[in-house]
Design a protein around this motif. Structure first.
Motif, short mmCIF file in Angstrom:
data_model
loop_
_atom_site.label_atom_id
_atom_site.label_comp_id
_atom_site.label_asym_id
_atom_site.label_seq_id
_atom_site.Cartn_x
_atom_site.Cartn_y
_atom_site.Cartn_z
N ALA A 1 8.28 -2.85 -96.35
CA ALA A 1 7.09 -2.12 -96.80
C ALA A 1 7.40 -0.66 -97.12
O ALA A 1 6.97 0.26 -96.41
CB ALA A 1 5.97 -2.21 -95.77
N PRO A 2 8.14 -0.40 -98.21
CA PRO A 2 8.41 0.99 -98.62
C PRO A 2 7.10 1.75 -98.84
O PRO A 2 6.20 1.27 -99.52
CB PRO A 2 9.17 0.83 -99.94
CG PRO A 2 9.73 -0.55 -99.90
CD PRO A 2 8.75 -1.37 -99.12
N GLU A 3 7.02 2.93 -98.26
CA GLU A 3 5.82 3.75 -98.36
C GLU A 3 6.07 4.98 -99.23
O GLU A 3 5.31 5.27 -100.14
CB GLU A 3 5.38 4.19 -96.96
CG GLU A 3 4.23 5.18 -96.92
CD GLU A 3 2.88 4.55 -97.18
OE1 GLU A 3 1.89 5.28 -97.34
OE2 GLU A 3 2.81 3.31 -97.20
N GLY A 4 7.13 5.72 -98.93
CA GLY A 4 7.41 6.95 -99.67
C GLY A 4 8.82 6.94 -100.23
O GLY A 4 9.76 6.48 -99.60
N LEU A 5 8.97 7.46 -101.47
CA LEU A 5 10.26 7.55 -102.12
C LEU A 5 10.49 8.97 -102.60
O LEU A 5 9.55 9.62 -103.08
CB LEU A 5 10.33 6.61 -103.33
CG LEU A 5 10.41 5.10 -103.14
CD1 LEU A 5 9.10 4.52 -102.61
CD2 LEU A 5 10.78 4.41 -104.44
N GLY B 1 4.75 3.16 -103.60
CA GLY B 1 5.55 4.37 -103.70
C GLY B 1 6.21 4.48 -105.07
O GLY B 1 6.48 3.49 -105.74
N LEU B 2 6.49 5.72 -105.47
CA LEU B 2 7.02 5.97 -106.81
C LEU B 2 7.86 7.23 -106.80
O LEU B 2 7.51 8.22 -106.16
CB LEU B 2 5.86 6.11 -107.80
CG LEU B 2 6.14 6.60 -109.21
CD1 LEU B 2 6.88 5.53 -110.00
CD2 LEU B 2 4.85 6.97 -109.93
N ALA B 3 8.99 7.22 -107.51
CA ALA B 3 9.80 8.42 -107.71
C ALA B 3 10.46 8.34 -109.07
O ALA B 3 10.80 7.26 -109.55
CB ALA B 3 10.87 8.55 -106.62
N LEU B 4 10.64 9.50 -109.71
CA LEU B 4 11.30 9.60 -111.00
C LEU B 4 12.57 10.43 -110.85
O LEU B 4 12.62 11.36 -110.06
CB LEU B 4 10.38 10.26 -112.04
CG LEU B 4 8.98 9.69 -112.25
CD1 LEU B 4 8.27 10.45 -113.36
CD2 LEU B 4 9.02 8.21 -112.53
N ALA C 1 12.46 5.29 -113.36
CA ALA C 1 11.33 5.20 -112.45
C ALA C 1 11.66 4.18 -111.37
O ALA C 1 12.15 3.08 -111.67
CB ALA C 1 10.06 4.77 -113.19
N PHE C 2 11.43 4.55 -110.12
CA PHE C 2 11.65 3.67 -108.97
C PHE C 2 10.28 3.36 -108.36
O PHE C 2 9.54 4.28 -107.99
CB PHE C 2 12.55 4.35 -107.94
CG PHE C 2 13.88 4.76 -108.48
CD1 PHE C 2 14.98 3.91 -108.40
CD2 PHE C 2 14.05 6.01 -109.07
CE1 PHE C 2 16.21 4.29 -108.91
CE2 PHE C 2 15.28 6.41 -109.58
CZ PHE C 2 16.36 5.55 -109.49
N THR D 1 0.51 6.37 -105.78
CA THR D 1 1.39 7.47 -106.16
C THR D 1 1.31 7.75 -107.65
O THR D 1 1.19 6.83 -108.46
CB THR D 1 2.84 7.15 -105.77
OG1 THR D 1 2.87 6.74 -104.40
CG2 THR D 1 3.73 8.35 -105.94
N ILE D 2 1.40 9.04 -107.99
CA ILE D 2 1.39 9.46 -109.39
C ILE D 2 2.49 10.51 -109.57
O ILE D 2 2.77 11.29 -108.66
CB ILE D 2 -0.01 10.01 -109.78
CG1 ILE D 2 -0.06 10.38 -111.26
CG2 ILE D 2 -0.40 11.20 -108.92
CD1 ILE D 2 -1.48 10.71 -111.74
N ALA D 3 3.16 10.48 -110.72
CA ALA D 3 4.23 11.43 -111.03
C ALA D 3 4.13 11.82 -112.50
O ALA D 3 3.48 11.14 -113.29
CB ALA D 3 5.60 10.82 -110.73
N THR D 4 4.76 12.94 -112.87
CA THR D 4 4.75 13.41 -114.25
C THR D 4 6.18 13.62 -114.75
O THR D 4 7.10 13.88 -113.97
CB THR D 4 3.99 14.73 -114.40
OG1 THR D 4 4.65 15.75 -113.63
CG2 THR D 4 2.55 14.60 -113.94
#
Length: 510
Positions: free
Chosen positions: A454-458, A402-405, A414-415, A280-283
C-alpha cells in the motif's frame, strides 16, 4: 550520448534531425527500512521528503518523523511529535523541514512545526487550519502552503462539527500565516459535487497541493468534490474551482472490472461513470505549457451503497435490464454514490462510482488532455493473473494514490503508486509512464516490490548523476529506495551502434 549519436549521423549525411526511439526503463531496489523495527510507538510510513543538503529522507508517519540516511536507509533519528497530534506530511526546502500536524481533535486548528534539517532543532510552531493534511513549498522556497482538509467530526453524520477547508499561506521570511484562502464565493465552488445540504465554503476539503513551476499558481485537489481549486499566489486567493467531470466506462478502452464475484479480473465496458476524485496532484512544463498530473483514487465519506441494494432504484427507461445488472457477477457489488445521478423520482438515471482507476493529465485550465484509460486493471490482470487483488474490483480497483514526477535524461517520467494490488503477496506495485509529450503518454513498466504494501507517498530526486524514487508504504510501514535508469529500445541500441561505427569511419578518414 544522445547529442553525440545525432552528431555522428548528421556528419555522415544520413539523417536530418530524427528523434531517438522511445526509452525503456530499468529499476532496482537499493534498500528498504522497516519503521516498526525502530520501536517508536505508533510510527507509520506515509509521506517522504528528500533533503538534498544532507542527503536524508524524512518520513512522516502519525506519531512523528523518521529521518533516514538516503544512501543506506539507516535510521538517523526519530522525532517524536505525538504530544502535538497526528503527523500527516513533511516538506523540506533550503535547510528547513516543515511538518504538518493535526490536533488531537481534528476539527480544531492544527500546526506546522518547523525544524532545522541539519541539526534537527525545533524552530517555529505555526497554527494553521483544521486537519492540515499536506504541506509544500513554492519553488523558490519563499512561501509554505498547507492544505487544511477540514473533515467533519463524524463522517457519516453531516450534522456533526464540520470545519471549513482552506489553504494556509505562510511567509518564510517572517514565518507567519499571511493568508488563509477559503472557498466562500469562489467562482464554480457551488456547482461542483457537494454533499447534500452543505455549502461549498464548508464542504470543500483540500487534499493535496501542486505549485506551478513558475510559482504563480497552486492547484489544490478537492477529492470528495471531484474538483481542483486554482489558487492565485499573487493575491493568495482562490480564483476558481474547476469540476473534473466524469469518465464514461461504457466507451472502448475505458472499461473496468466491476465485480469481485466474477471469478477473475475481467475488464469490460459497463454503463457506469467514474468520478475522477484525485488524491495526489503534480505539475510540470511541456512545450512551454503547464500541465497537471493527478492520481485518481476516489474517496467517500462512508456514504456509498452497492448497486444491488434495495435503496438503489434504477430508472427502467434507461436500465431496462436492471435485474440482470444487479447480479453480483455483473454490477450488483459495485459501490456507487447514493445521491449523484438521481432523477426527480429518486431513481438512478446514471450510476456514479468513486475514482477513475487511472491517472490523468490536464492543462492549466483543468481540461483533460490524457487519461490512462483501462491500463491499470488490464495490465495488472494480464501480468499477475493469479495474484492481482480482485477483491477490490467492486470498490475502486487498484486505487492509484501516490504520485511523483522526475526528469530522467530529458524524459519526464510519472510514477503512480497503487494502494491495492498484490496484497496476497504483501507486494507493492508502482506504474511508470513516459509523459514527456502529454498527448502521447505511454506505459513503460511496473515496479514490483515484495515486502512493501500500500504505497502512500512517493518522492523522486537525483543525486550524483543518478535518479532515485523513494516510496513509503502505509500497509507495511516501510520506506524503500529505487534506482531508476533509462535505456534505448532495441531500435535505439542499433542506432547507437551504427552511430559509433560511423564516428570511427569518419575519424579514420580524417
Amino acid at each position: 550520448m544522445r547529442t553525440t549519436i545525432r552528431a555522428a549521423l548528421l556528419c555522415a549525411g544520413l539523417v536530418s534531425m530524427p528523434a531517438l526511439a522511445a526509452p525503456a526503463v530499468l529499476w532496482e531496489k537499493v534498500w528498504s527500512y522497516d519503521h516498526a523495527a525502530g520501536n517508536a510507538a505508533g510510527q507509520k510510513a506515509e509521506i517522504p521528503a528528500y533533503d538534498p543538503l544532507n542527503d536524508t529522507l524524512w518520513v512522516a508517519g502519525v506519531s512523528g518523523v523518521d529521518v533516514l540516511n538516503a544512501r543506506t536507509g539507516a535510521l538517523i533519528r526519530h522525532i517524536d511529535l505525538s504530544a502535538l497530534g497526528d503527523v500527516n506530511s513533511v516538506a523540506i526546502r533550503n535547510g528547513v523541514a516543515a511538518v504538518a500536524i493535526a490536533a488531537p481533535d481534528h476539527t480544531q486548528p492544527g500546526v506546522v512545526q518547523l525544524f532545522n534539517s541539519n541539526t534537527f532543532a525545533a524552530a517555529e510552531r505555526i497554527q494553521v487550519g483544521a486537519l492540515p493534511d499536506m504541506v509544500t513549498f513554492t519553488p523558490d522556497g519563499s512561501r509554505l502552503l498547507v492544505a487544511n482538509e477540514g473533515e467533519r467530526a463524524v463522517m457519516t453524520d453531516p450534522s456533526s462539527t464540520d470545519p471549513a477547508g482552506s489553504v494556509s499561506v505562510i511567509d518564510m521570511s517572517s514565518r507567519t500565516v499571511v493568508a488563509t484562502a477559503g472557498f466562500a464565493g469562489v467562482a464554480g465552488s457551488d456547482s461542483v459535487r457537494l454533499f447534500p445540504g452543505k455549502a461549498a465554503a464548508v464542504d470543500l476539503e483540500p487534499e493535496y497541493i501542486a505549485v506551478s513551476p513558475d510559482g504563480s499558481k497552486a492547484y489544490v485537489s478537492l477529492q470528495e468534490a471531484n474538483a481542483v481549486g486554482i489558487l492565485d499566489l499573487a493575491t493568495n486567493t482562490f480564483t476558481e474551482v474547476k469540476s473534473l467531470g466524469t469518465k464514461d466506462y461504457s466507451l472502448p478502452g475505458q472499461g473496468i472490472d466491476p465485480s469481485d464475484k466474477d471469478g477473475s479480473v475481467a475488464v469490460r465496458t459497463v454503463p457506469v461513470k467514474g468520478m475522477y476524485m484525485p488524491d495526489t496532484i503534480a505539475t510540470y512544463v511541456a512545450g512551454g505549457q503547464t500541465y497537471l498530473v493527478t492520481a485518481n483514487e476516489g474517496d467517500t465519506r462512508d456514504e456509498d451503497v452497492r448497486i444491488k441494494d434495495k435503496s438503489v432504484r434504477l430508472d427502467p427507461s434507461i436500465f431496462p435490464d436492471a435485474a440482470e445488472l444487479k447480479k453480483d457477477e455483473n454490477l450488483g457489488r459495485l459501490t456507487i454514490s447514493p445521491f449523484d445521478g438521481l432523477n426527480a423520482s429518486g431513481e438512478h438515471e446514471a450510476l456514479y462510482s468513486y475514482g477513475s482507476r487511472s491517472f490523468s493529465i490536464r492543462d492549466a485550465n483543468g481540461d483533460l488532455v490524457f487519461d490512462s484509460g483501462d491500463d491499470f486493471e488490464r495490465l495488472l490482470g494480464e501480468r499477475f493473473p493469479d495474484i492481482f487483488d480482485d477483491g477490490r474490483s467492486d470498490n475502486k480497483g487498484p486505487e492509484p494514490e501516490g504520485l511523483a514526477l522526475m526528469d530522467v535524461g530529458g524524459r519526464m517520467l510519472a510514477f503512480i503508486g497503487f494502494e491495492r494490488t498484490l496484497e496476497k503477496l504483501a507486494t507493492a506495485v508502482i506504474a511508470i509512464y513516459d509523459i514527456t509529450d502529454p498527448l502521447q503518454s505511454s506505459f513503460l513498466d511496473f515496479i514490483v516490490s515484495p515486502g512493501d504494501l500500500a504505497p502512500e507517498g512517493l518522492v523522486a530526486f537525483s543525486r550524483d548523476g543518478g535518479y532515485f524514487l523513494a516510496v513509503s508504504s502505509e500497509g507495511s510501514d516501510t520506506t524503500s529506495l529505487f534506482r531508476i535508469n533509462l535505456v534505448p529500445e532495441p531500435g535505439g541500441v542499433a542506432l547507437v551502434l551504427t552511430a559509433l561505427g560511423l564516428l570511427g569511419v569518419i575519424r579514420r578518414k580524417r
